[in-house]
Design a protein around this motif. Structure first.
Motif, PDB file in Angstrom:
ATOM      1  N   ASP A 103      59.987  33.497  55.565  1.00 53.45           N
ATOM      2  CA  ASP A 103      60.666  33.421  54.271  1.00 53.45           C
ATOM      3  C   ASP A 103      61.846  32.459  54.407  1.00 53.45           C
ATOM      4  N   ASP A 104      62.471  32.124  53.269  1.00 56.81           N
ATOM      5  CA  ASP A 104      63.593  31.184  53.345  1.00 56.81           C
ATOM      6  C   ASP A 104      64.880  31.870  53.780  1.00 56.81           C
TER       7      ASP A 104
ATOM      8  N   THR B 235      69.221  41.405  52.474  1.00 65.06           N
ATOM      9  CA  THR B 235      69.194  42.839  52.811  1.00 65.06           C
ATOM     10  C   THR B 235      68.019  43.188  53.714  1.00 65.06           C
ATOM     11  N   GLY B 236      67.050  42.284  53.827  1.00 62.97           N
ATOM     12  CA  GLY B 236      65.885  42.529  54.676  1.00 62.97           C
ATOM     13  C   GLY B 236      64.740  43.216  53.955  1.00 62.97           C
TER      14      GLY B 236
ATOM     15  N   THR C  13      62.706  42.313  51.539  1.00 67.05           N
ATOM     16  CA  THR C  13      61.514  41.493  51.320  1.00 67.05           C
ATOM     17  C   THR C  13      60.717  41.342  52.618  1.00 67.05           C
TER      18      THR C  13
HETATM   19  P1  AMP Z   1      66.335  40.398  50.809  1.00 70.68           P
HETATM   20  O1  AMP Z   1      65.053  41.106  50.444  1.00 70.68           O
HETATM   21  O2  AMP Z   1      67.538  41.080  50.227  1.00 70.68           O
HETATM   22  O3  AMP Z   1      66.452  40.132  52.282  1.00 70.68           O
HETATM   23  O4  AMP Z   1      66.308  39.007  50.062  1.00 70.68           O
HETATM   24  C1  AMP Z   1      65.529  37.976  50.547  1.00 70.68           C
HETATM   25  C2  AMP Z   1      64.718  37.333  49.453  1.00 70.68           C
HETATM   26  O5  AMP Z   1      65.500  37.102  48.283  1.00 70.68           O
HETATM   27  C3  AMP Z   1      64.230  35.999  49.905  1.00 70.68           C
HETATM   28  O6  AMP Z   1      62.887  35.845  49.450  1.00 70.68           O
HETATM   29  C4  AMP Z   1      65.168  34.999  49.269  1.00 70.68           C
HETATM   30  O7  AMP Z   1      64.449  33.930  48.708  1.00 70.68           O
HETATM   31  C5  AMP Z   1      65.903  35.760  48.196  1.00 70.68           C
HETATM   32  N1  AMP Z   1      67.369  35.760  48.384  1.00 70.68           N
HETATM   33  C6  AMP Z   1      68.164  36.839  48.564  1.00 70.68           C
HETATM   34  N2  AMP Z   1      69.440  36.510  48.635  1.00 70.68           N
HETATM   35  C7  AMP Z   1      69.478  35.178  48.515  1.00 70.68           C
HETATM   36  C8  AMP Z   1      70.544  34.204  48.539  1.00 70.68           C
HETATM   37  N3  AMP Z   1      71.822  34.563  48.689  1.00 70.68           N
HETATM   38  N4  AMP Z   1      70.220  32.901  48.403  1.00 70.68           N
HETATM   39  C9  AMP Z   1      68.925  32.517  48.258  1.00 70.68           C
HETATM   40  N5  AMP Z   1      67.904  33.376  48.236  1.00 70.68           N
HETATM   41  C10 AMP Z   1      68.154  34.694  48.354  1.00 70.68           C
END
Ligand code: AMP
Length: 185
Positions: free
Chosen positions: A132-133, A137-138, A140
């Motif tokens: 992923d990019d 929070t982890g 995804t």
């Molecule tokens: P998470 O599930 O909270 O780890 O969020 C990761 C997913 O949400 C990834 O697929 C990112 O593309 C997107 N994402 C979450 N926070 C950001 C951020 N600050 N900038 C860009 N993409 C984000």
């Protein structure tokens, strides 16, 4: 074309291409500092350098496939897969895949979401890298991991371009599965 300014708060020594990742405050919601990789993608040499850097830790991992998470995990994961000489499997939002799917719900800060993969995407035991990019929070990445476990493939590791530290994302990821981030902010 102007050269973008270096993003603030870089914790690790960063390659030159990292300056093409743009900070967008309060997107998509107030309080979120969005890491916008679009200027990086638009520059061929820097995009290639970023993919090469992401691939580096996995060269000898004997992978069978990269699983990329929609949407920006596709953009990075597909060239990464080709770079590593393996196939690409999309992890999609619900209702997008035409064949029979496996589904993994997960919770967001506000509400819930779901990811899907084709049930026949990979044979059991295939060695995969999840891509992923951004790791925030982890949630995804963990949903993609649970989906891979439903597929009965072997998750060799996960690769993200950007890890946001100060959010307990990495702490939620299983310690016995390598997670490599190319940049940490
Ligand atoms: P998470 O599930 O909270 O780890 O969020 C990761 C997913 O949400 C990834 O697929 C990112 O593309 C997107 N994402 C979450 N926070 C950001 C951020 N600050 N900038 C860009 N993409 C984000």
């Amino acid at each position: 074309m102007t050269t973008p300014s270096a993003p603030a708060h870089i914790l690790s020594a960063s390659p030159a291409w990292a300056s093409r990742i743009r900070d967008v405050p309060d997107f998509p919601r107030p309080g979120i500092l969005f890491k916008d990789i679009m200027p990086l993608l638009a520059n061929a040499a820097d995009f290639a350098a970023a993919v090469q850097a992401m691939a580096q830790p996995w060269r000898d991992a004997r992978l069978d496939a990269v699983m990329g998470v929609e949407p920006r995990g596709f953009i990075l994961g597909a060239p990464l897969a080709l770079h590593l000489g393996v196939g690409f499997v999309p992890v999609r939002k619900p209702g997008k895949l035409p064949g029979a799917t496996l589904r993994q719900p997960y919770s967001l800060e506000y509400g819930a979401d779901c990811v899907e993969v084709h049930a026949d995407a990979l044979p059991p035991g295939a060695r995969v890298l999840i891509v992923d990019d951004v790791l925030a929070t982890g949630g995804t990445l963990l949903a993609a991991l649970a989906l891979a476990q439903q597929l009965q493939v072997a998750v060799v590791g996960a690769a993200v371009l950007v890890e946001l530290t100060g959010i307990p994302g990495r702490e939620r990821w299983p310690a016995n599965v390598p997670l490599h981030s190319t940049l940490r902010y």
